[in-house]
Design a protein around this motif. Structure first.
Motif, PDB file in Angstrom:
ATOM      1  N   VAL A  52       0.861  -1.182   0.000  1.00 49.81           N
ATOM      2  CA  VAL A  52       0.000   0.000   0.000  1.00 49.81           C
ATOM      3  C   VAL A  52       0.897   1.230   0.000  1.00 49.81           C
ATOM      4  O   VAL A  52       1.631   1.464   0.971  1.00 49.81           O
ATOM      5  CB  VAL A  52      -0.919   0.003   1.243  1.00 49.81           C
ATOM      6  N   PHE A  53       0.848   1.999  -1.077  1.00 45.57           N
ATOM      7  CA  PHE A  53       1.675   3.208  -1.200  1.00 45.57           C
ATOM      8  C   PHE A  53       0.861   4.412  -0.764  1.00 45.57           C
ATOM      9  O   PHE A  53      -0.128   4.767  -1.414  1.00 45.57           O
ATOM     10  CB  PHE A  53       2.160   3.384  -2.646  1.00 45.57           C
ATOM     11  N   GLY A  54       1.267   5.037   0.335  1.00 49.49           N
ATOM     12  CA  GLY A  54       0.535   6.169   0.884  1.00 49.49           C
ATOM     13  C   GLY A  54      -0.209   5.730   2.124  1.00 49.49           C
ATOM     14  O   GLY A  54      -1.235   5.037   2.029  1.00 49.49           O
ATOM     15  N   LEU A  55       0.328   6.118   3.287  1.00 50.02           N
ATOM     16  CA  LEU A  55      -0.275   5.691   4.554  1.00 50.02           C
ATOM     17  C   LEU A  55      -0.977   6.872   5.218  1.00 50.02           C
ATOM     18  O   LEU A  55      -0.751   7.182   6.379  1.00 50.02           O
ATOM     19  CB  LEU A  55       0.805   5.099   5.467  1.00 50.02           C
ATOM     20  N   GLY A  56      -1.819   7.535   4.441  1.00 43.82           N
ATOM     21  CA  GLY A  56      -2.538   8.698   4.957  1.00 43.82           C
ATOM     22  C   GLY A  56      -3.926   8.327   5.439  1.00 43.82           C
ATOM     23  O   GLY A  56      -4.167   7.200   5.886  1.00 43.82           O
ATOM     24  N   LYS A  57      -4.853   9.263   5.304  1.00 48.08           N
ATOM     25  CA  LYS A  57      -6.190   9.096   5.884  1.00 48.08           C
ATOM     26  C   LYS A  57      -6.909   7.880   5.312  1.00 48.08           C
ATOM     27  O   LYS A  57      -7.638   7.205   6.007  1.00 48.08           O
ATOM     28  CB  LYS A  57      -7.012  10.368   5.649  1.00 48.08           C
ATOM     29  N   LEU A  58      -6.703   7.616   4.039  1.00 46.05           N
ATOM     30  CA  LEU A  58      -7.344   6.441   3.439  1.00 46.05           C
ATOM     31  C   LEU A  58      -6.401   5.228   3.438  1.00 46.05           C
ATOM     32  O   LEU A  58      -6.790   4.113   3.817  1.00 46.05           O
ATOM     33  CB  LEU A  58      -7.790   6.793   2.012  1.00 46.05           C
ATOM     34  N   GLY A  59      -5.148   5.440   3.026  1.00 50.54           N
ATOM     35  CA  GLY A  59      -4.213   4.324   2.856  1.00 50.54           C
ATOM     36  C   GLY A  59      -3.903   3.576   4.146  1.00 50.54           C
ATOM     37  O   GLY A  59      -3.827   2.331   4.148  1.00 50.54           O
ATOM     38  N   ALA A  60      -3.740   4.286   5.250  1.00 48.66           N
ATOM     39  CA  ALA A  60      -3.402   3.609   6.510  1.00 48.66           C
ATOM     40  C   ALA A  60      -4.538   2.682   6.933  1.00 48.66           C
ATOM     41  O   ALA A  60      -4.307   1.544   7.384  1.00 48.66           O
ATOM     42  CB  ALA A  60      -3.113   4.642   7.603  1.00 48.66           C
ATOM     43  N   VAL A 103       3.968   1.593   2.362  1.00 50.10           N
ATOM     44  CA  VAL A 103       5.084   2.428   1.904  1.00 50.10           C
ATOM     45  C   VAL A 103       4.670   3.886   2.035  1.00 50.10           C
ATOM     46  O   VAL A 103       3.551   4.248   1.645  1.00 50.10           O
ATOM     47  CB  VAL A 103       5.419   2.154   0.412  1.00 50.10           C
ATOM     48  N   ASP A 104       5.576   4.694   2.566  1.00 50.35           N
ATOM     49  CA  ASP A 104       5.300   6.130   2.572  1.00 50.35           C
ATOM     50  C   ASP A 104       6.615   6.879   2.446  1.00 50.35           C
ATOM     51  O   ASP A 104       7.660   6.370   2.868  1.00 50.35           O
ATOM     52  CB  ASP A 104       4.559   6.548   3.854  1.00 50.35           C
ATOM     53  N   ILE A 105       6.561   8.072   1.842  1.00 51.42           N
ATOM     54  CA  ILE A 105       7.772   8.891   1.774  1.00 51.42           C
ATOM     55  C   ILE A 105       8.013   9.560   3.125  1.00 51.42           C
ATOM     56  O   ILE A 105       9.089  10.086   3.375  1.00 51.42           O
ATOM     57  CB  ILE A 105       7.683   9.962   0.658  1.00 51.42           C
ATOM     58  N   SER A 106       7.006   9.546   3.981  1.00 53.98           N
ATOM     59  CA  SER A 106       7.167  10.139   5.309  1.00 53.98           C
ATOM     60  C   SER A 106       7.695   9.084   6.283  1.00 53.98           C
ATOM     61  O   SER A 106       7.023   8.083   6.568  1.00 53.98           O
ATOM     62  CB  SER A 106       5.804  10.665   5.790  1.00 53.98           C
ATOM     63  N   VAL A 161      -2.049   2.307  -4.774  1.00 54.65           N
ATOM     64  CA  VAL A 161      -1.453   3.641  -4.670  1.00 54.65           C
ATOM     65  C   VAL A 161      -2.525   4.620  -4.187  1.00 54.65           C
ATOM     66  O   VAL A 161      -3.529   4.852  -4.876  1.00 54.65           O
ATOM     67  CB  VAL A 161      -0.888   4.099  -6.037  1.00 54.65           C
ATOM     68  N   ILE A 162      -2.302   5.162  -2.981  1.00 51.60           N
ATOM     69  CA  ILE A 162      -3.306   6.050  -2.367  1.00 51.60           C
ATOM     70  C   ILE A 162      -2.587   7.294  -1.865  1.00 51.60           C
ATOM     71  O   ILE A 162      -2.499   7.559  -0.666  1.00 51.60           O
ATOM     72  CB  ILE A 162      -4.043   5.336  -1.204  1.00 51.60           C
ATOM     73  N   VAL A 163      -2.039   8.032  -2.809  1.00 53.98           N
ATOM     74  CA  VAL A 163      -1.281   9.242  -2.476  1.00 53.98           C
ATOM     75  C   VAL A 163      -2.144  10.459  -2.815  1.00 53.98           C
ATOM     76  O   VAL A 163      -3.148  10.336  -3.517  1.00 53.98           O
ATOM     77  CB  VAL A 163       0.059   9.260  -3.253  1.00 53.98           C
ATOM     78  N   GLN A 194       1.222  15.003  -9.572  1.00 48.62           N
ATOM     79  CA  GLN A 194       2.663  14.891  -9.309  1.00 48.62           C
ATOM     80  C   GLN A 194       3.016  13.833  -8.253  1.00 48.62           C
ATOM     81  O   GLN A 194       4.006  13.130  -8.396  1.00 48.62           O
ATOM     82  CB  GLN A 194       3.316  16.259  -8.995  1.00 48.62           C
ATOM     83  N   TYR A 195       2.185  13.706  -7.209  1.00 47.24           N
ATOM     84  CA  TYR A 195       2.487  12.687  -6.177  1.00 47.24           C
ATOM     85  C   TYR A 195       2.293  11.283  -6.758  1.00 47.24           C
ATOM     86  O   TYR A 195       3.065  10.367  -6.497  1.00 47.24           O
ATOM     87  CB  TYR A 195       1.578  12.855  -4.959  1.00 47.24           C
ATOM     88  N   ALA A 196       1.222  11.136  -7.531  1.00 46.62           N
ATOM     89  CA  ALA A 196       0.943   9.822  -8.133  1.00 46.62           C
ATOM     90  C   ALA A 196       2.046   9.456  -9.127  1.00 46.62           C
ATOM     91  O   ALA A 196       2.484   8.302  -9.178  1.00 46.62           O
ATOM     92  CB  ALA A 196      -0.414   9.846  -8.814  1.00 46.62           C
ATOM     93  N   ALA A 208     -16.033   7.376   4.024  1.00 51.69           N
ATOM     94  CA  ALA A 208     -16.153   8.693   4.655  1.00 51.69           C
ATOM     95  C   ALA A 208     -15.189   8.731   5.828  1.00 51.69           C
ATOM     96  O   ALA A 208     -15.047   7.724   6.543  1.00 51.69           O
ATOM     97  CB  ALA A 208     -17.582   8.909   5.126  1.00 51.69           C
ATOM     98  N   LEU A 209     -14.527   9.853   6.026  1.00 52.18           N
ATOM     99  CA  LEU A 209     -13.622   9.956   7.163  1.00 52.18           C
ATOM    100  C   LEU A 209     -14.423   9.749   8.446  1.00 52.18           C
ATOM    101  O   LEU A 209     -15.560  10.171   8.558  1.00 52.18           O
ATOM    102  CB  LEU A 209     -12.936  11.325   7.176  1.00 52.18           C
ATOM    103  N   GLY A 210     -13.793   9.080   9.400  1.00 53.73           N
ATOM    104  CA  GLY A 210     -14.486   8.762  10.654  1.00 53.73           C
ATOM    105  C   GLY A 210     -15.060   7.358  10.627  1.00 53.73           C
ATOM    106  O   GLY A 210     -15.217   6.718  11.667  1.00 53.73           O
ATOM    107  N   ALA A 226     -17.191   7.069 -13.235  1.00 50.17           N
ATOM    108  CA  ALA A 226     -18.164   6.601 -12.223  1.00 50.17           C
ATOM    109  C   ALA A 226     -17.809   7.112 -10.831  1.00 50.17           C
ATOM    110  O   ALA A 226     -18.688   7.512 -10.057  1.00 50.17           O
ATOM    111  CB  ALA A 226     -18.230   5.076 -12.234  1.00 50.17           C
ATOM    112  N   LYS A 227     -16.534   7.102 -10.493  1.00 50.37           N
ATOM    113  CA  LYS A 227     -16.113   7.540  -9.157  1.00 50.37           C
ATOM    114  C   LYS A 227     -16.516   8.984  -8.897  1.00 50.37           C
ATOM    115  O   LYS A 227     -17.160   9.328  -7.914  1.00 50.37           O
ATOM    116  CB  LYS A 227     -14.596   7.376  -9.022  1.00 50.37           C
ATOM    117  N   ILE A 228     -16.151   9.833  -9.817  1.00 46.24           N
ATOM    118  CA  ILE A 228     -16.385  11.257  -9.593  1.00 46.24           C
ATOM    119  C   ILE A 228     -17.872  11.584  -9.760  1.00 46.24           C
ATOM    120  O   ILE A 228     -18.432  12.434  -9.065  1.00 46.24           O
ATOM    121  CB  ILE A 228     -15.454  12.073 -10.520  1.00 46.24           C
TER     122      ILE A 228
END
Ligand SMILES: NC(=O)c1ccc[n+]([C@@H]2O[C@H](COP(=O)([O-])OP(=O)(O)OC[C@H]3O[C@@H](n4cnc5c(N)ncnc54)[C@H](O)[C@@H]3O)[C@@H](O)[C@H]2O)c1
Length: 455
Positions: free
Chosen positions: A7-15, A31-34, A82-84, A97-99, A160-162, A212-214
């Motif tokens: 999993v690339f990107g361990l942010g709000k969705l990726g983690a 995986v994260d750059i942070s 990839v969830i950046v 650019q992040y993707a 949804a967040l939360g 469809a997503k958007i």
């Protein structure tokens, strides 16, 4: 059957996705750059704030680890998600650019890996971006060909967040935009092993999945705006009650009840920007953006319109307590928050604004720097308030008592956008209770109705 994922990107969705997949028995390399995000996950902590995330990480540590090394992660897995970030640019489009950076590092890792591997883009992008913006990066960096050498899918999540973990493990649908059948088969296999129920699986071209997503998010925002229009109507018609109307509409299977509760506008990091991005796409490709633009315009004018309706309830200089500054309950995110917009508009109308949110104090303080005092307790928010405005249906607010709201004062005006406060509060003679979306004599159009139908 695929057992190893990265999993690339361990942010709000990726983690949450990483922890969710580990909880379903998959071996996950994050995986994260942070370095901080990687260290957090490896020490059993949540890299971001999300309901239940830390407990899920702790409970699944033997199947969950993180690294900054893309090669190590790609080699240890058969499929990479990839969830950046894909931030909005000035035109309203999503930046890549992040993707691109993530795809380049995965491509370079693929160059060093034997065997087939599937890359899944989960980040939100506009139609055409995966095939035209990102696939060339993968092929160039890997020196390999999509199809025979590796697979590619676009597969966004509807969370949804939360409630990210619950939503991720119990989706209504899976959207799989596949480069070819082999890529889609691999992703469907992973989805089925992760999912706790049996959702509809829609497999299609990458471009159709991007649309469809958007479109799904944009459609939901139209429901929200429609419900808010109904609330505005009901406030003016004698006996009007938006919940009675929405309950009836929502029973029709063509409509459905979700997101049809008149309250505040759509908000947060996804809905507004997805709607704007779809508008941008329409303009670029010559399709009509009129409907989407009208929706965005309507939503952005809601907070100032509410303040026009409500500011006169108290004198200039008096204190209004805005309860709820996150864009929704159980979130610390204040991006495009209607509570923040409302607080700003009240301050611009000459009121003293005190704000409180159970989770979002820090973000709200930054967003409302010159407009509102953000306090750490309900008590502090309510003590001087002549007007109390409840902007989210948060449990903390639902359980407020009349005594808390009055805070020793003879009277107080309470505006309840979601009509979620208790009967005790609504009926207390010292409280002037205003449920938005419910008829109020002050906004009555009874005279207009009489005039309209006179002979
Ligand atoms: N948050 C939501 O509610 C939500 C919902 C649906 C879709 N999305 C989409 O998911 C994507 C991610 O959103 P988010 O809210 O999780 O973002 P976020 O900012 O919370 O997290 C992104 C993470 O990616 C990391 N990152 C950046 N570049 C990287 C790279 N090259 N390799 C590895 N890691 C990298 C960052 O360090 C960060 O930890 C966006 O496209 C967003 O639109 C988000």
């Amino acid at each position: 059957m695929i057992k190893n994922v990265s999993v690339f990107g361990l942010g709000k969705l990726g983690a949450s996705m990483a922890a969710g997949m580990a909880s379903r028995g998959l071996q996950v390399t994050g995986v994260d750059i942070s370095q901080a995000a990687v260290d957090a996950l490896n020490s059993g902590c949540a890299p971001v704030q999300e309901t239940g995330l830390e407990a899920l990480i702790k409970a699944n540590r033997e199947r969950l680890r993180a690294t900054t090394d893309s090669v190590e992660a790609v080699k240890a897995s058969d499929i990479s998600f990839v969830i950046v970030p894909t931030p909005s640019d000035r035109r309203g489009a999503f930046e890549l650019q992040y993707a691109k950076y993530a795809f380049k590092s995965i491509g370079e890792a693929l160059a060093k890996k034997e065997g087939y591997h599937v890359v899944v883009l989960t980040s939100t992008v506009l139609p055409g971006a995966t095939r035209n913006g990102l696939l060339p990066v993968l092929e160039q960096a890997s020196g390999k060909k999509c199809g025979p050498d590796f697979g590619l899918c676009y597969s966004p999540e509807f969370i949804a967040l939360g409630t990210v973990i619950r939503d991720f493990l119990n989706p209504d649908l899976y959207l799989i935009g596949q480069f070819d059948t082999r890529s889609g088969d691999a992703l469907e296999d992973v989805n089925r092993s992760v999912c706790q129920k049996d959702p509809a699986v829609h497999r299609m071209t990458i471009e159709n999945a991007e649309i469809a997503k958007i479109a799904l998010n944009s459609f939901v925002t139209m429901k929200v705006s429609f419900a808010n229009t109904l609330a505005d109507i009901c406030e003016r018609i004698p006996g009007g009650d938006v919940d009675a109307v929405s309950d009836a509409l929502g029973s029709d299977s063509r409509i459905g009840r979700k997101y049809l509760t008149g309250g505040m506008g759509f908000a947060g990091p996804c809905f507004p920007r997805d709607n704007v991005a779809l508008t941008f796409l329409c303009r670029q490709i010559g399709a009509s953006p009129d409907l989407l633009e009208a929706n965005d315009h309507y939503n952005r004018l809601l907070a100032p319109r509410f303040v026009e309706k409500l500011a006169g309830l108290v004198a200039k200089g008096e204190t209004v307590a805005v309860l709820g500054l996150a864009y929704k309950p159980l979130s610390h995110v204040v991006e495009e928050s209607q509570g923040v917009f409302l607080a700003r508009a009240f301050a611009d109308a000459g009121l003293r604004v005190v704000g409180f949110d159970p989770l979002a104090a820090q973000g709200a303080r930054e967003a409302l720097r010159d407009h509102a005092l953000i306090v750490e307790s309900l008590d502090a928010a309510l003590q001087d308030a002549a007007l109390v405005v409840v902007t989210t249906p948060d449990d903390t607010f639902k359980h407020l008592t009349a005594a808390q709201l009055l805070h020793g004062k003879d009277s107080v005006t309470v505006v309840d956008f979601w009509r979620c406060l208790s009967a005790e509060v609504r009926n207390d003679p010292a409280i002037r209770y205003i449920g938005m979306g419910i008829f109020r004599p002050e906004t009555s159009a009874a005279g207009v109705l009489e005039e309209l139908w006179k002979d």
